[in-house]
Design a protein around this motif. Structure first.
Motif, PDB file in Angstrom:
ATOM      1  N   LEU A   1       0.856  -1.175   0.000  1.00 17.62           N
ATOM      2  CA  LEU A   1       0.000   0.000   0.000  1.00 17.62           C
ATOM      3  C   LEU A   1       0.895   1.228   0.000  1.00 17.62           C
ATOM      4  O   LEU A   1       1.890   1.272   0.720  1.00 17.62           O
ATOM      5  CB  LEU A   1      -0.894  -0.003   1.236  1.00 17.62           C
ATOM      6  N   TYR A   2       0.555   2.206  -0.813  1.00 17.10           N
ATOM      7  CA  TYR A   2       1.378   3.411  -0.864  1.00 17.10           C
ATOM      8  C   TYR A   2       0.523   4.620  -1.223  1.00 17.10           C
ATOM      9  O   TYR A   2      -0.607   4.488  -1.708  1.00 17.10           O
ATOM     10  CB  TYR A   2       2.525   3.253  -1.875  1.00 17.10           C
ATOM     11  N   GLN A   3       1.062   5.795  -0.973  1.00 19.63           N
ATOM     12  CA  GLN A   3       0.386   7.038  -1.280  1.00 19.63           C
ATOM     13  C   GLN A   3       1.063   7.722  -2.460  1.00 19.63           C
ATOM     14  O   GLN A   3       2.280   7.621  -2.644  1.00 19.63           O
ATOM     15  CB  GLN A   3       0.416   7.977  -0.066  1.00 19.63           C
ATOM     16  N   THR A   4       0.251   8.432  -3.235  1.00 17.79           N
ATOM     17  CA  THR A   4       0.769   9.205  -4.346  1.00 17.79           C
ATOM     18  C   THR A   4      -0.073  10.464  -4.489  1.00 17.79           C
ATOM     19  O   THR A   4      -1.207  10.528  -3.979  1.00 17.79           O
ATOM     20  CB  THR A   4       0.753   8.383  -5.656  1.00 17.79           C
ATOM     21  N   LYS A   5       0.462  11.460  -5.161  1.00 16.37           N
ATOM     22  CA  LYS A   5      -0.274  12.716  -5.351  1.00 16.37           C
ATOM     23  C   LYS A   5      -1.312  12.535  -6.455  1.00 16.37           C
ATOM     24  O   LYS A   5      -1.007  12.070  -7.548  1.00 16.37           O
ATOM     25  CB  LYS A   5       0.690  13.842  -5.741  1.00 16.37           C
ATOM     26  N   GLY A   6      -2.539  12.915  -6.140  1.00 15.29           N
ATOM     27  CA  GLY A   6      -3.611  12.836  -7.103  1.00 15.29           C
ATOM     28  C   GLY A   6      -3.919  14.179  -7.719  1.00 15.29           C
ATOM     29  O   GLY A   6      -3.161  15.151  -7.580  1.00 15.29           O
TER      30      GLY A   6
END
Length: 322
Positions: free
Chosen positions: A179-184
Motif C-alpha cells: 500500500l502506498y500514497q501518491t499525489k492525485g
C-alpha cells in the motif's frame, strides 16, 4: 453527548446514527470530528460483538484477538516462522538491502505512506472468542505485566493451551502486497495498492501485518529471529491501536510506543485527538519505549548474533534487553 446507532449484526454496518454534535457530511467534518465519529462507530461495533456475540468487528481489529495473534507468532520456532513469514521477511529485507530483489516492487511514483501488508490466519477459531469473550480474554493472562518478553511469553502459553491437538498456532500467511500514497489531481493524496494478498482461506484474516519499511540500508542481513521480534513489536502496537480506535485506553501491558495499525498511524499524524503513539521516541505518560534498540537494528549492529543458542534466548536478549 448522546449517540444512537443501529448496527447490522451480520456484518457490523452502521445503518443509522442519530447525533447532533457533528456534521453528517464527511466533507464538512474536521479531521478531529471525523476521528471522534470513527471512534463512536467502532465502539458500537465492538460493544455489539462483545455483548451479543455477533461478528460486527473484524477479527484483525478486535484488540483481544490481535493479542492471540501476538502469542501465536511467538509460539513459532525459527524454521516455522520462516515457513509462514519468509516472503514477508524477504520483502522487508529488500527495503534494507539494495541487492535483494523485492517480491513486490514499490512503484517509483510512491510518495509516502508505504506499507507492506500480509494477512495472517490463526489455528484458532474466532467464533470461539465470539461465543466466550470473557473466558478467552487475554487480559486474564497478562494483567500487571509491563515487561515485553514476559508479555509475549504469557500470550504464547495462552495460545498453545487453546490449540487443538495437532493444530499449529498459524494456519496460513497470505502473499504480500504494498500500500502506498501518491499525489492525485489537485494535490490530493491517493492510496494505491500493488500486488495481491492471495491465500486459500474463506474467512476474514485474524491479523494483518502493516509494517513500514525502514528508511535506511544495511550491509548485513537481519537474522530471522530479529525479523520475528519486529513482527512481535508491531503486533503489540496493533493491540494498543485497536483499543485506541475504540476510544479506550489500552490495558497497561499494551501501552507501548511504535507503529501498529496503518489507519491509526494516519490519525496520529493528522488529528489532535491522539498523542503520537507511533513514534518510538515520543514522551507519553504511562507508555514505554519498545524493548529493543531500533537505532542498532537500523545501523546493522544487531545483525550478526550467531552466539545466541536458542530462539527464545535471542529474542529475550536482543529485542527485550534481557
Amino acid at each position: 453527548m448522546e449517540h444512537v446507532l443501529d448496527v447490522r449484526k451480520e456484518d457490523g454496518k452502521i445503518t443509522a446514527h442519530d447525533q447532533d454534535a457533528y456534521p453528517y457530511q464527511a466533507a464538512k467534518q474536521s479531521s478531529n470530528e471525523a476521528a471522534h465519529l470513527e471512534q463512536t462507530h467502532a465502539y458500537a461495533k465492538y460493544y455489539v460483538q462483545h455483548e451479543r456475540g455477533y461478528p460486527t468487528l473484524e477479527p484483525r481489529l478486535t484488540p483481544e484477538w490481535i493479542a492471540h495473534a501476538l502469542g501465536a507468532v511467538f509460539a513459532l520456532d525459527s524454521d516455522d516462522f520462516t515457513e509462514y513469514f519468509g516472503e514477508y521477511a524477504h520483502q522487508y529485507h529488500s527495503s534494507l538491502r539494495p541487492n535483494i530483489d523485492p517480491i513486490v516492487e514499490v512503484p517509483e511514483d510512491a510518495g509516502g505512506g508505504i506499507v507492506f501488508r500480509a494477512d495472517v490466519f490463526l489455528g484458532l477459531d474466532f467464533q470461539d472468542y465470539l461465543d466466550n469473550p470473557e473466558e478467552m480474554d487475554p487480559l486474564t493472562h497478562v494483567e500487571g505485566i509491563t515487561d515485553d518478553y514476559d508479555l509475549v511469553t504469557a500470550l504464547r502459553e495462552m495460545v498453545t493451551e487453546r490449540l487443538e491437538a495437532g493444530t499449529g498456532p498459524i494456519e496460513e500467511v497470505s502473499a504480500v502486497d504494498v500500500l502506498y500514497q501518491t499525489k492525485g489531481f489537485g494535490g490530493t493524496v491517493e492510496e494505491k495498492t500493488v500486488g495481491e494478498r492471495t491465500h486459500t482461506q474463506n474467512r476474514p484474516a485474524d491479523a494483518q501485518l502493516q509494517m513500514t519499511p525502514p528508511q535506511t540500508t544495511l550491509e548485513q542481513d537481519l537474522s530471522t529471529e530479529i525479523i520475528q521480534g519486529l513482527v512481535l513489536h508491531h503486533l503489540t502496537c496493533q493491540v494498543r491501536d485497536a483499543y485506541l480506535r475504540l476510544g479506550i485506553e489500552p490495558p497497561e501491558p499494551f501501552r507501548i510506543l511504535g507503529q501498529g495499525l496503518y489507519e491509526q498511524t494516519i490519525r496520529y499524524q493528522h488529528t489532535d485527538v491522539y498523542e503520537p503513539y507511533h513514534l518510538t521516541d515520543a514522551e507519553i505518560a504511562g507508555y514505554r519505549q519498545p524493548g529493543f534498540n531500533t537505532g542498532a537494528i537500523e545501523s546493522g549492529a544487531l545483525s550478526g548474533l550467531s552466539e545466541a543458542k536458542t530462539l527464545r534466548g535471542l529474542i529475550k536478549r536482543v529485542l527485550f534487553g534481557r
